[in-house]
Design an enzyme around this catalytic site. Structure first.
Site, PDB file in Angstrom:
ATOM      1  N   ALA A  45      30.906  48.328  38.205  1.00 34.20           N
ATOM      2  CA  ALA A  45      31.430  46.995  38.491  1.00 34.20           C
ATOM      3  C   ALA A  45      31.340  46.636  39.977  1.00 34.20           C
ATOM      4  CB  ALA A  45      32.873  46.883  38.021  1.00 34.20           C
ATOM      5  N   HIS A  46      30.965  47.550  40.824  1.00 34.37           N
ATOM      6  CA  HIS A  46      30.682  47.306  42.249  1.00 34.37           C
ATOM      7  C   HIS A  46      31.782  46.492  42.946  1.00 34.37           C
ATOM      8  CE1 HIS A  46      26.767  48.724  40.947  1.00 34.37           C
ATOM      9  NE2 HIS A  46      26.630  47.668  40.180  1.00 34.37           N
ATOM     10  N   CYS A  47      33.016  46.860  42.696  1.00 37.78           N
ATOM     11  CA  CYS A  47      34.189  46.240  43.349  1.00 37.78           C
ATOM     12  C   CYS A  47      34.427  44.789  42.948  1.00 37.78           C
ATOM     13  CB  CYS A  47      34.108  46.353  44.871  1.00 37.78           C
ATOM     14  SG  CYS A  47      34.081  48.048  45.453  1.00 37.78           S
ATOM     15  N   VAL A  48      33.847  44.347  41.856  1.00 37.95           N
ATOM     16  CA  VAL A  48      34.113  43.003  41.344  1.00 37.95           C
ATOM     17  C   VAL A  48      34.486  43.090  39.860  1.00 37.95           C
ATOM     18  CG1 VAL A  48      32.828  41.616  43.024  1.00 37.95           C
ATOM     19  CG2 VAL A  48      31.625  42.605  41.075  1.00 37.95           C
ATOM     20  N   HIS A  49      35.414  43.983  39.566  1.00 37.21           N
ATOM     21  CA  HIS A  49      35.829  44.218  38.188  1.00 37.21           C
ATOM     22  C   HIS A  49      36.272  42.931  37.501  1.00 37.21           C
ATOM     23  CE1 HIS A  49      36.087  48.219  40.002  1.00 37.21           C
ATOM     24  NE2 HIS A  49      35.835  48.669  38.785  1.00 37.21           N
TER      25      HIS A  49
END
Length: 76
Positions: free
Chosen positions: A31-35
């Site tokens: 999710a690369h810190c954009v959950h």
């Protein structure tokens, strides 16, 4: 040079693992810190390739070639 992508019908984590095991190419997945964005769009995450000045054209070509092989193999 960060490119996030999904391939319809394929799990991003599976793509990353296969790239690593089959071609020794490391990419990220998740999710690369954009959950919250991924949750809102009902997605598990994405695969992500990072390119920079230290990457050669040959390495980029190798990435594209191997990603194509994976897609062809898993879509059959």
């Amino acid at each position: 040079g960060i490119t996030s992508f999904n391939i319809n019908g394929m799990d991003p984590h599976e793509i990353a693992m296969i790239m690593d095991q089959a071609a020794n190419i490391a990419i990220r997945s998740g999710a690369h810190c954009v959950h919250s964005w991924f949750n809102e769009h009902n997605m598990k995450g994405s695969a992500r390739a990072s390119l920079y000045l230290y990457n050669t054209k040959e390495e980029v070509d190798m990435f594209i070639e191997n990603l194509g092989k994976i897609v062809k193999f898993l879509k059959v």
